[in-house]
Design a protein around this motif. Sequence first.
Motif, PDB file in Angstrom:
ATOM      1  N   VAL A 116       0.803  -1.072  -0.027  1.00 54.81           N
ATOM      2  CA  VAL A 116       0.134  -0.124  -0.074  1.00 54.81           C
ATOM      3  C   VAL A 116       1.012   1.466  -0.072  1.00 54.81           C
ATOM      4  CG1 VAL A 116      -1.695   1.508   1.520  1.00 54.81           C
ATOM      5  CG2 VAL A 116      -1.864  -1.247   1.066  1.00 54.81           C
ATOM      6  N   PHE A 117       1.953   1.288   0.936  1.00 54.86           N
ATOM      7  CA  PHE A 117       2.532   2.539   0.821  1.00 54.86           C
ATOM      8  C   PHE A 117       3.657   2.633  -0.140  1.00 54.86           C
ATOM      9  CE2 PHE A 117       0.596   2.400   5.051  1.00 54.86           C
ATOM     10  CZ  PHE A 117       0.195   3.734   5.215  1.00 54.86           C
ATOM     11  N   VAL A 118       3.982   1.755  -0.753  1.00 60.23           N
ATOM     12  CA  VAL A 118       4.872   1.761  -1.954  1.00 60.23           C
ATOM     13  C   VAL A 118       4.047   1.931  -3.367  1.00 60.23           C
ATOM     14  CG1 VAL A 118       6.863   0.798  -3.379  1.00 60.23           C
ATOM     15  CG2 VAL A 118       6.837   0.750  -0.577  1.00 60.23           C
ATOM     16  N   GLY A 119       3.327   0.881  -3.558  1.00 57.31           N
ATOM     17  CA  GLY A 119       2.252   0.766  -4.598  1.00 57.31           C
ATOM     18  C   GLY A 119       1.466   1.877  -4.869  1.00 57.31           C
ATOM     19  N   VAL A 120       0.459   2.326  -3.921  1.00 53.49           N
ATOM     20  CA  VAL A 120      -0.392   3.393  -4.061  1.00 53.49           C
ATOM     21  C   VAL A 120       0.204   4.670  -4.339  1.00 53.49           C
ATOM     22  CG1 VAL A 120      -2.281   4.832  -3.298  1.00 53.49           C
ATOM     23  CG2 VAL A 120      -2.160   2.104  -2.826  1.00 53.49           C
ATOM     24  N   PRO A 121       1.210   5.144  -3.571  1.00 55.64           N
ATOM     25  CA  PRO A 121       1.792   6.507  -3.992  1.00 55.64           C
ATOM     26  C   PRO A 121       2.448   6.541  -5.350  1.00 55.64           C
ATOM     27  CG  PRO A 121       2.418   5.776  -1.651  1.00 55.64           C
ATOM     28  CD  PRO A 121       1.899   4.659  -2.374  1.00 55.64           C
ATOM     29  N   LEU A 122       3.222   5.435  -5.883  1.00 54.09           N
ATOM     30  CA  LEU A 122       3.723   5.141  -7.036  1.00 54.09           C
ATOM     31  C   LEU A 122       2.839   5.499  -8.198  1.00 54.09           C
ATOM     32  CD1 LEU A 122       6.750   2.685  -6.733  1.00 54.09           C
ATOM     33  CD2 LEU A 122       7.000   5.175  -6.859  1.00 54.09           C
ATOM     34  N   GLY A 123       1.512   4.536  -7.956  1.00 54.30           N
ATOM     35  CA  GLY A 123       0.489   4.757  -8.802  1.00 54.30           C
ATOM     36  C   GLY A 123      -0.237   6.128  -8.781  1.00 54.30           C
ATOM     37  N   PHE A 124      -0.310   6.777  -7.841  1.00 52.86           N
ATOM     38  CA  PHE A 124      -0.791   8.175  -8.015  1.00 52.86           C
ATOM     39  C   PHE A 124       0.203   9.030  -8.727  1.00 52.86           C
ATOM     40  CE2 PHE A 124      -4.212   7.839  -4.397  1.00 52.86           C
ATOM     41  CZ  PHE A 124      -4.875   6.908  -4.900  1.00 52.86           C
ATOM     42  N   TYR A 125       1.457   8.801  -8.340  1.00 50.00           N
ATOM     43  CA  TYR A 125       2.499   9.763  -8.991  1.00 50.00           C
ATOM     44  C   TYR A 125       2.506   9.695 -10.634  1.00 50.00           C
ATOM     45  CZ  TYR A 125       7.336  11.278 -10.118  1.00 50.00           C
ATOM     46  OH  TYR A 125       8.134  12.021 -10.597  1.00 50.00           O
ATOM     47  N   ALA A 126       2.332   8.332 -10.754  1.00 46.00           N
ATOM     48  CA  ALA A 126       2.361   8.000 -12.373  1.00 46.00           C
ATOM     49  C   ALA A 126       0.924   8.504 -13.129  1.00 46.00           C
ATOM     50  CB  ALA A 126       2.388   6.485 -12.761  1.00 46.00           C
ATOM     51  N   GLY A 127       0.069   8.430 -12.275  1.00 44.10           N
ATOM     52  CA  GLY A 127      -1.225   8.889 -12.817  1.00 44.10           C
ATOM     53  C   GLY A 127      -1.344  10.789 -12.993  1.00 44.10           C
ATOM     54  N   THR A 128      -0.589  11.178 -12.041  1.00 45.55           N
ATOM     55  CA  THR A 128      -0.737  12.852 -12.126  1.00 45.55           C
ATOM     56  C   THR A 128       0.428  13.032 -13.078  1.00 45.55           C
ATOM     57  OG1 THR A 128       1.148  12.786 -10.044  1.00 45.55           O
ATOM     58  CG2 THR A 128      -1.425  13.000  -9.757  1.00 45.55           C
ATOM     59  N   ILE A 230      -3.601   0.059 -10.979  1.00 45.62           N
ATOM     60  CA  ILE A 230      -5.236   0.478 -10.635  1.00 45.62           C
ATOM     61  C   ILE A 230      -5.083   2.076  -9.976  1.00 45.62           C
ATOM     62  CG2 ILE A 230      -6.884   0.151  -9.331  1.00 45.62           C
ATOM     63  CD1 ILE A 230      -6.336  -2.763  -9.503  1.00 45.62           C
ATOM     64  N   GLY A 231      -4.167   2.301  -9.427  1.00 44.68           N
ATOM     65  CA  GLY A 231      -3.894   3.622  -8.894  1.00 44.68           C
ATOM     66  C   GLY A 231      -3.562   4.729  -9.691  1.00 44.68           C
ATOM     67  N   ARG A 232      -2.751   4.300 -10.984  1.00 48.52           N
ATOM     68  CA  ARG A 232      -2.716   5.152 -11.978  1.00 48.52           C
ATOM     69  C   ARG A 232      -4.005   5.367 -12.623  1.00 48.52           C
ATOM     70  NH1 ARG A 232      -1.714   4.280 -17.365  1.00 48.52           N
ATOM     71  NH2 ARG A 232      -0.437   5.916 -18.447  1.00 48.52           N
ATOM     72  N   THR A 233      -4.692   4.067 -13.094  1.00 48.18           N
ATOM     73  CA  THR A 233      -5.741   4.549 -13.861  1.00 48.18           C
ATOM     74  C   THR A 233      -6.980   5.391 -13.058  1.00 48.18           C
ATOM     75  OG1 THR A 233      -5.320   2.208 -15.001  1.00 48.18           O
ATOM     76  CG2 THR A 233      -7.580   3.159 -14.935  1.00 48.18           C
ATOM     77  N   ALA A 234      -7.010   5.157 -11.849  1.00 50.13           N
ATOM     78  CA  ALA A 234      -7.936   5.748 -11.196  1.00 50.13           C
ATOM     79  C   ALA A 234      -7.751   7.128 -11.142  1.00 50.13           C
ATOM     80  CB  ALA A 234      -7.934   5.147  -9.349  1.00 50.13           C
ATOM     81  N   VAL A 235      -6.389   7.726 -10.961  1.00 48.22           N
ATOM     82  CA  VAL A 235      -5.920   8.961 -10.767  1.00 48.22           C
ATOM     83  C   VAL A 235      -6.456   9.639 -12.267  1.00 48.22           C
ATOM     84  CG1 VAL A 235      -4.290  10.587 -10.637  1.00 48.22           C
ATOM     85  CG2 VAL A 235      -4.518   8.894  -8.908  1.00 48.22           C
ATOM     86  N   MET A 236      -5.975   8.933 -13.441  1.00 46.88           N
ATOM     87  CA  MET A 236      -6.103   9.558 -14.854  1.00 46.88           C
ATOM     88  C   MET A 236      -7.850   9.657 -14.853  1.00 46.88           C
ATOM     89  SD  MET A 236      -3.517   7.513 -16.818  1.00 46.88           S
ATOM     90  CE  MET A 236      -3.949   8.140 -18.531  1.00 46.88           C
ATOM     91  N   GLU A 237      -8.672   8.810 -14.361  1.00 45.93           N
ATOM     92  CA  GLU A 237     -10.065   8.861 -14.651  1.00 45.93           C
ATOM     93  C   GLU A 237     -10.884  10.004 -13.898  1.00 45.93           C
ATOM     94  OE1 GLU A 237     -11.570   5.208 -13.650  1.00 45.93           O
ATOM     95  OE2 GLU A 237     -11.123   4.094 -15.741  1.00 45.93           O
TER      96      GLU A 237
END
Length: 348
Positions: A116-128, A230-237
Amino acid sequence: MRRVKYLTKRFLLAIPVVWLGTSFTWYAIFMGPIDPAAALVGQTDPASSGKYENIRTNLGLDQPPLQQYLDYMTDVLVFDLGQTWVVYSGSDVNALILQFLPRTLWLGFWSVLIAVFVGVPLGFYAGTRSNTLADYLTSFSGISWRAMPNFWLAAVLLSILVSSETLFGFQWESLGIQTETITGNPGLGYMAGNPLALITEPRNTLAAIKRVAPAALVLGSASMGNEIRIGRTAVMEVKNEQYVEFARAKGVSGTRLVWKHVFRNALIPLVPIITTEAFLLIGGSVLVEKVFGINGMGTLFLDAAINGDIPVLGSLMYVFILVLVSVNFLQDVLYTVIDPRIAMEEPE
């Protein structure tokens, strides 16, 4: 009030799920093609053995099926799980679960935390930062981690750590924590009867973390790639939604726009992924526990399955059902915290 009503309803709906899951477990074990008494005796012609009849009597298999079912359901309801016959022969199943479960929960907790604390921030970072070099590198790293089999990563990491004087580049000896061994049980006995020892005895806590850290990294990496994707996709949407565009048009600052409007709403599709994978990490730790010598529930379940200790398998399945239902209920709680509208949508 609506939130309490919603959560109460979800809790009540979980009761028939536990009942159905336990009933199917009983049917598969005691009414299935495998005779538990014959599996325990392990003889070619068990019917000729007096031991076979004694086991059938002790397991209640000589009773009518309905009586067997009622006895089994009553026992699991009050957590009277009986004794083992093959694995740790004669031991109380409740005592074994209390001994093995904390190790698996400790491993699962740190595995989920890493994911969670590695995958989610990285996904959000990629999405932004979609369609940039940072996005491509992050996505590629997530796919690479996800593609590596757990058993292979465990073996490689184990060989690296054995030949290294430090653990993840950190000198644990400076804190008085020895690093000769990186495998084995995490040593949680110091918290027995005193959960606050997790905080009041930091040296023992760090030693337990050190022992489980390599296994947690291996296990957590299995789902870290999913969180990134999934975090990246969610942020982009979410960042393309109308309310985000409206807030941007009103002059809301970029930082506040991201934290208040984008990230919080992007967490909603991640909640079921995180909670579901939390159960998979806890229940799917058999190989990792074996490689790193952690005697947890995965090891106990594997030993019971290999040795045909079917009554123990039934008890462990009941525990896994309770864990799964509890994780699903935690998911409902997190839903109402992240998005209160979910509870408001419940009909009167």
